[in-house]
Design a protein around this motif. Structure first.
Motif, PDB file in Angstrom:
ATOM      1  N   SER A  54     168.811 -76.672 -34.285  1.00 30.48           N
ATOM      2  CA  SER A  54     168.061 -76.082 -32.991  1.00 30.48           C
ATOM      3  C   SER A  54     166.684 -76.094 -33.392  1.00 30.48           C
ATOM      4  CB  SER A  54     168.594 -74.394 -32.645  1.00 30.48           C
ATOM      5  OG  SER A  54     169.716 -74.467 -32.438  1.00 30.48           O
ATOM      6  N   THR A  55     166.404 -75.997 -34.405  1.00 35.60           N
ATOM      7  CA  THR A  55     164.886 -75.762 -35.106  1.00 35.60           C
ATOM      8  C   THR A  55     164.171 -77.272 -34.755  1.00 35.60           C
ATOM      9  OG1 THR A  55     165.489 -74.050 -36.560  1.00 35.60           O
ATOM     10  CG2 THR A  55     163.226 -75.395 -36.929  1.00 35.60           C
ATOM     11  N   ILE A  56     164.764 -78.294 -34.763  1.00 33.45           N
ATOM     12  CA  ILE A  56     164.415 -79.482 -34.484  1.00 33.45           C
ATOM     13  C   ILE A  56     163.990 -79.842 -32.890  1.00 33.45           C
ATOM     14  CG2 ILE A  56     165.094 -82.261 -34.135  1.00 33.45           C
ATOM     15  CD1 ILE A  56     164.133 -81.512 -36.995  1.00 33.45           C
ATOM     16  N   LEU A  57     165.070 -79.014 -31.944  1.00 39.50           N
ATOM     17  CA  LEU A  57     164.820 -79.197 -30.529  1.00 39.50           C
ATOM     18  C   LEU A  57     163.758 -78.608 -30.319  1.00 39.50           C
ATOM     19  CD1 LEU A  57     167.068 -80.746 -28.977  1.00 39.50           C
ATOM     20  CD2 LEU A  57     167.886 -78.555 -28.544  1.00 39.50           C
ATOM     21  N   ARG A  58     163.496 -77.285 -30.779  1.00 43.21           N
ATOM     22  CA  ARG A  58     162.428 -76.342 -30.655  1.00 43.21           C
ATOM     23  C   ARG A  58     161.143 -76.871 -30.975  1.00 43.21           C
ATOM     24  NH1 ARG A  58     163.967 -71.203 -29.396  1.00 43.21           N
ATOM     25  NH2 ARG A  58     162.198 -70.170 -30.263  1.00 43.21           N
ATOM     26  N   LEU A  59     161.178 -77.769 -32.216  1.00 42.57           N
ATOM     27  CA  LEU A  59     159.915 -78.455 -32.473  1.00 42.57           C
ATOM     28  C   LEU A  59     159.486 -79.288 -31.363  1.00 42.57           C
ATOM     29  CD1 LEU A  59     160.650 -78.602 -36.251  1.00 42.57           C
ATOM     30  CD2 LEU A  59     158.506 -77.499 -35.379  1.00 42.57           C
ATOM     31  N   ILE A  60     160.469 -80.049 -30.874  1.00 45.88           N
ATOM     32  CA  ILE A  60     160.184 -81.193 -29.860  1.00 45.88           C
ATOM     33  C   ILE A  60     159.660 -80.575 -28.737  1.00 45.88           C
ATOM     34  CG2 ILE A  60     161.185 -83.181 -28.494  1.00 45.88           C
ATOM     35  CD1 ILE A  60     163.170 -83.402 -30.838  1.00 45.88           C
ATOM     36  N   ALA A  61     160.362 -79.303 -28.424  1.00 44.13           N
ATOM     37  CA  ALA A  61     160.006 -78.506 -26.975  1.00 44.13           C
ATOM     38  C   ALA A  61     158.552 -77.793 -27.179  1.00 44.13           C
ATOM     39  CB  ALA A  61     160.892 -77.662 -26.661  1.00 44.13           C
ATOM     40  N   THR A 115     151.821 -82.803 -30.965  1.00 45.08           N
ATOM     41  CA  THR A 115     152.212 -81.825 -32.170  1.00 45.08           C
ATOM     42  C   THR A 115     151.681 -80.497 -31.974  1.00 45.08           C
ATOM     43  OG1 THR A 115     151.761 -83.551 -33.762  1.00 45.08           O
ATOM     44  CG2 THR A 115     152.001 -81.531 -34.617  1.00 45.08           C
ATOM     45  N   THR A 116     150.293 -80.340 -31.566  1.00 41.13           N
ATOM     46  CA  THR A 116     149.859 -79.084 -30.912  1.00 41.13           C
ATOM     47  C   THR A 116     149.776 -78.871 -29.533  1.00 41.13           C
ATOM     48  OG1 THR A 116     147.651 -80.079 -31.102  1.00 41.13           O
ATOM     49  CG2 THR A 116     148.460 -78.982 -33.172  1.00 41.13           C
ATOM     50  N   VAL A 117     150.508 -79.686 -28.626  1.00 39.90           N
ATOM     51  CA  VAL A 117     150.187 -79.662 -27.101  1.00 39.90           C
ATOM     52  C   VAL A 117     151.327 -78.466 -26.759  1.00 39.90           C
ATOM     53  CG1 VAL A 117     150.861 -80.612 -24.929  1.00 39.90           C
ATOM     54  CG2 VAL A 117     149.815 -82.042 -26.835  1.00 39.90           C
ATOM     55  N   PRO A 118     150.927 -77.581 -25.906  1.00 41.56           N
ATOM     56  CA  PRO A 118     151.735 -76.319 -25.789  1.00 41.56           C
ATOM     57  C   PRO A 118     152.935 -76.843 -24.695  1.00 41.56           C
ATOM     58  CG  PRO A 118     149.663 -75.999 -24.410  1.00 41.56           C
ATOM     59  CD  PRO A 118     149.566 -77.280 -25.261  1.00 41.56           C
ATOM     60  N   PRO A 119     153.989 -75.891 -24.892  1.00 37.90           N
ATOM     61  CA  PRO A 119     155.327 -76.413 -24.208  1.00 37.90           C
ATOM     62  C   PRO A 119     155.110 -76.793 -22.869  1.00 37.90           C
ATOM     63  CG  PRO A 119     155.752 -74.539 -25.615  1.00 37.90           C
ATOM     64  CD  PRO A 119     154.246 -74.563 -25.573  1.00 37.90           C
ATOM     65  N   SER A 120     154.704 -76.032 -21.927  1.00 33.23           N
ATOM     66  CA  SER A 120     154.519 -76.291 -20.743  1.00 33.23           C
ATOM     67  C   SER A 120     153.771 -77.710 -20.530  1.00 33.23           C
ATOM     68  CB  SER A 120     153.679 -75.339 -20.066  1.00 33.23           C
ATOM     69  OG  SER A 120     152.470 -75.147 -20.449  1.00 33.23           O
ATOM     70  N   LYS A 121     153.101 -78.171 -21.131  1.00 27.64           N
ATOM     71  CA  LYS A 121     152.336 -79.398 -21.002  1.00 27.64           C
ATOM     72  C   LYS A 121     153.062 -80.749 -21.845  1.00 27.64           C
ATOM     73  CE  LYS A 121     148.483 -77.822 -19.298  1.00 27.64           C
ATOM     74  NZ  LYS A 121     148.078 -76.638 -19.716  1.00 27.64           N
ATOM     75  N   ARG A 122     154.201 -80.344 -22.168  1.00 26.16           N
ATOM     76  CA  ARG A 122     154.540 -81.575 -23.028  1.00 26.16           C
ATOM     77  C   ARG A 122     155.822 -82.566 -22.344  1.00 26.16           C
ATOM     78  NH1 ARG A 122     155.980 -80.114 -29.190  1.00 26.16           N
ATOM     79  NH2 ARG A 122     154.087 -79.166 -29.545  1.00 26.16           N
TER      80      ARG A 122
END
Ligand SMILES: Nc1ncnc2c1ncn2[C@@H]1O[C@H](COP(=O)(O)OP(=O)(O)OP(=O)(O)O)[C@@H](O)[C@H]1O
Length: 370
Positions: free
Chosen positions: A50-57, A75-82
Motif C-alpha cells: 500500500s505504501t508503494i501505491l500511496r507514493l504513486i498517488a 515526486t513533489t506534485v500534490p495528489p490532485s495534480k497527478r
C-alpha cells in the motif's frame, strides 16, 4: 474509450525509500510500469504494497528517490495534480451524495458544464452496468455495487493510472470472482493502466499481465504470471505463489558443469541446473504438486525419478484429487492429479506404499541458503 497497446513506461520509480518512525518500509525501490497494463502488487501483510501505491498517488512523500509519470517528474506534485486515482478497500463513497453525484464529483470540481457531466456520468454508468442505481445513496447499495461506484468515480476523469488497494477483499467469494473478470474487462476496454494491490495470489494471477512480488519493502520479482510460477527467482517467490514441495538434496558428484548426480531425500538421480555445482553442495529441489504422479510400485529402478512413501491422505475435490504422501524422513509430499486422467488408478488405500514420479525438467532447483 480506446484500446491502447502497451509500449512505453507510464510510471517509473527510481530508488524510492520511505521510512515510518525510523523504520524503513520501502528500500531502494526501482520499477518501470508500461502503459496500458494490468499490474498486481503481491506480497505478505506489511511488506509495503500500500505504501508503494500511496507514493504513486502522492498520499505519501518519499524520503529519497524519484517518481515519473509519463516522463514527468511528479515526486513533489500534490495528489490532485497527478492524474492518477486511487480506489480504497472501503470504497470511501460520499454518504450524503447519490451514485450519480458521487461519480460526477470529480468533473464538477473541474468545473465542467452540466451537459458534459451528465454525458460522461451516463457513459460510465453504462460501462459499469449500474445505470439503475444512479439515484440511490451509498447506504442502499451492496458491497459489489459500492465497489463499482467507487471505480466509476475514480475513472471518470480518465486518469493515466488507476490504483486499487485490496479493492475486492470485502466482497464474498462469488462476487469477487465476478468482479475480477469485470475489472479485467474494464481495464482492457479503457486502456488505463491498473495497479492492483493484493495479498491474494489467485486474484493476482487471474487478472494481471504482470505481477510484482514484494518482501520487506523490496522487489523480489517482476514478471508475467507464467514466468513467476514456472521460474520463480528464489525460494520466497516459489513458496509464495502456489503450493510447492521442497526436497533437500546433496550433490554426490558433478557430471558436467551444470549436470550432477544428487542424493535427494535418499533417492539418487541426475539433474540439470542453471548454475555450476560442486560435490557436497546442498540444494533445494522444488516440485509443484501438479507435476507429480503417484504409481503402484512395480520395480524399484535406480535411474528412475521415483520417491517411495505412504499415502496418508487422499481427498477428492471433484476435478482434482489431492494426495499427501509421507516419505522416509517423515516429510509430507503433496500430489495433485486430475481425476479424469486417473482411470484405473483411483483405488489407492490409506497407508499404501506407493511411488511418486514427476515429469522431466519440472524441478525448480536452488542453492540451499539455510
Ligand atoms: N502512516 C504510517 N505510519 C506508520 N507506519 C506505517 C504507516 N503506513 C504504513 N506503515 C507501516 O509500514 C509497513 C508497510 O505498510 P503497508 O500498508 O504498505 O503494507 P502492506 O503490504 O500494504 O500490508 P497489508 O497487506 O497488511 O495491507 C507496515 O509495517 C506498516 O505498519
Amino acid at each position: 474509450m480506446k484500446e491502447i497497446i502497451p509500449s512505453r513506461s507510464l510510471i517509473e520509480l527510481r530508488s524510492l525509500t520511505k521510512s515510518f518512525k525510523g523504520k524503513q518500509v520501502i528500500s531502494q525501490f526501482n520499477l518501470k510500469i508500461k502503459n496500458g497494463q494490468f499490474l498486481a502488487i503481491l506480497g505478505p501483510s506489511g511488506c509495503g504494497k500500500s505504501t508503494i501505491l500511496r507514493l504513486i498517488a502522492g498520499l505519501e512523500i518519499a524520503d529519497q528517490g524519484r517518481i515519473f509519470l509519463d516522463g514527468q517528474d511528479i515526486t513533489t506534485v500534490p495528489p490532485s495534480k497527478r492524474n492518477v486515482n486511487i480506489v480504497f478497500q472501503n470504497y470511501a463513497l460520499f454518504p450524503h451524495m447519490s451514485v450519480f453525484e458521487n461519480i460526477a464529483f470529480g468533473l464538477k470540481i473541474k468545473k465542467q458544464s452540466s451537459s458534459v457531466v451528465s454525458e460522461k456520468v451516463e457513459n460510465i454508468l453504462e460501462i459499469m452496468q449500474i445505470q439503475k442505481l444512479k439515484n440511490r445513496y451509498p447506504n442502499k447499495l451492496s458491497g459489489g455495487q459500492q465497489q463499482r461506484v467507487a471505480i466509476a468515480r475514480a475513472m471518470i476523469n480518465q486518469p493515466k493510472a488507476l490504483l486499487l488497494d485490496e479493492s475486492l477483499s470485502a466482497l464474498d467469494y462469488s462476487l469477487k470472482k465476478k468482479m475480477q473478470k469485470e475489472l479485467k474487462r474494464l481495464q482492457r476496454q479503457s486502456g488505463i493502466t491498473f495497479i492492483y494491490v493484493t495479498h491474494n495470489q489467485e486474484e493476482a494471477f487471474s487478472m494481471s499481465d504482470r505481477i510484482l512480488i514484494m518482501k520487506e519493502g523490496r522487489l523480489e520479482q517482476y514478471a508475467s504470471p507464467e514466468e513467476i510460477y514456472k521460474n520463480p527467482k528464489n525460494l520466497f517467490v516459489a513458496k509464495f505463489v502456489g503450493e510447492i514441495n521442497i526436497l533437500d538434496a546433496t550433490v554426490v558428484y558433478r557430471i558436467e558443469e551444470k549436470k550432477a548426480r544428487v542424493n535427494c531425500e535418499g533417492l539418487y538421480y541426475d539433474i540439470s541446473t542453471k548454475f555450476p555445482t560442486y560435490q557436497g553442495q546442498k540444494l533445494k529441489i522444488l516440485l509443484r504438486p501438479e507435476d507429480l504422479k503417484i504409481k503402484k510400485i512395480k520395480k524399484i529402478k535406480f535411474e528412475n525419478k521415483q520417491l517411495i512413501g505412504f499415502i496418508r491422505e487422499r481427498i477428492y475435490k471433484g476435478m482434482i484429487v489431492d494426495t499427501e504422501i509421507e516419505i522416509k524422513n517423515g516429510k509430507r509430499i503433496k500430489v495433485s492429479e486430475i481425476s479424469s486422467q486417473l482411470k484405473g488408478e483411483r483405488n489407492y488405500l490409506l497407508n499404501q506404499k506407493i511411488e511418486i514420479k514427476w515429469k522431466e525438467n519440472s524441478e525448480i532447483i536452488f542453492f540451499d541458503e539455510s
